[in-house]
Design an enzyme around this catalytic site. Structure first.
Site, PDB file in Angstrom:
ATOM      1  N   MET A   1       0.847  -1.192  -0.028  1.00 41.73           N
ATOM      2  CA  MET A   1      -0.051  -0.100   0.114  1.00 41.73           C
ATOM      3  C   MET A   1       0.934   1.261   0.094  1.00 41.73           C
ATOM      4  O   MET A   1       0.531   2.186   0.805  1.00 41.73           O
ATOM      5  CB  MET A   1      -0.861  -0.007   1.140  1.00 41.73           C
ATOM      6  N   PRO A   2       1.881   1.384  -0.742  1.00 46.50           N
ATOM      7  CA  PRO A   2       2.694   2.596  -0.838  1.00 46.50           C
ATOM      8  C   PRO A   2       1.961   3.709  -1.107  1.00 46.50           C
ATOM      9  O   PRO A   2       1.050   3.800  -2.033  1.00 46.50           O
ATOM     10  CB  PRO A   2       4.013   2.110  -1.806  1.00 46.50           C
ATOM     11  N   TYR A   3       2.289   4.917  -0.574  1.00 47.67           N
ATOM     12  CA  TYR A   3       1.851   6.373  -0.892  1.00 47.67           C
ATOM     13  C   TYR A   3       3.419   6.976  -1.001  1.00 47.67           C
ATOM     14  O   TYR A   3       4.249   6.932   0.012  1.00 47.67           O
ATOM     15  CB  TYR A   3       1.019   6.940   0.168  1.00 47.67           C
TER      16      TYR A   3
END
Lengths: 68, 68, 68, 68, 68, 68
Positions: free
Chosen positions: B1-3
């Protein structure tokens, strides 16, 4: 290697005031933590008063009430 | 879930360059950490050169000096 | 003067993987926007899976279901 | 002393919708964590669809495909 | 309504140094922009040297070389 | 594609409270802006009371005075 983000409402902050904030924060980090100014980055984010809320209310509306 | 948030100075970055940044960061996170690209969000924040400082000085002013 | 923040879940990312992310992002900004690597700062923020949600649910819980 | 930043695509969010977001988040923090609304700050950051990517692609392009 | 985030490397910053940063930034915003200190929030984010990179390299490694 | 960051003081927020915040914010963005929950990411950042200041003072110290 400090990085500092300053968020303020968009209220006609002048170029000179922005320079004073950048200079002041960089000096503070040098004085308190001995950080090399060349590695200190400062960014200023101006936010519309419709897009900032305190106490559940937009700053635009808070200011209208305060002026009355 | 990278941002991932990329902050750069506002210098006429083109739509194609933005796409290259988004594609490149998403690919990197897949290659290094095996992150599903569909869960990787990338945003680009373009910041006026008056609003970014290094070494206690606005980028606007640093560039004027460098060009001389 | 780019500044990049990478937020990922805290999953035992190794020092080598962090280095690969820092190197890769810095190289990308040089290739796409010709940014001087010495002015590119990258930070990595590892976030507990209890503190990240997608679809209204904690990543901790999403992963439990996926493994079943 | 909560501080909340909401990032959404720039899609003509109205002043009333912004107020609803600010009010709703402030109320949520009061109900879940008993936070004094007067100390809760909420900011909304509207991001151009060229500047937001998911799955390695700009939202501008994703939407074009979805509409076909 | 300023909000300021200060990111520094995690290097044993003391409680007193943190207080000096908070006090100094709040004072600066009052002096330059006349901001009410009661509405100024400052947060400090200490980041591991493995998680911060400049010039494509982790601060941990940069410091090892500098000390030699 | 909303992304929301909630910053609160580190005060023993439970896993259930975090879930309530994630669920509530995601629901709010669906109700107000019709955002697909599967594309809404929420992260919670817990900040030590020594690292948060209001009115030029650390929250740690503010709380000591309030309790007297």
């Amino acid at each position: 290697m400090p990085y500092v983000k300053i968020e303020v409402t968009r209220d006609g902050v002048t170029k000179e005031q922005k320079q004073a904030l950048i200079h002041g924060v960089t000096k503070l980090l040098y004085e308190v933590l001995n950080k090399d100014p060349q590695l200190t980055h400062v960014t200023i984010d101006e936010i519309d008063t419709d897009n900032w809320g305190v106490g559940g209310e937009q700053v635009t509306e808070i200011r209208k009430k305060t002026k009355q």
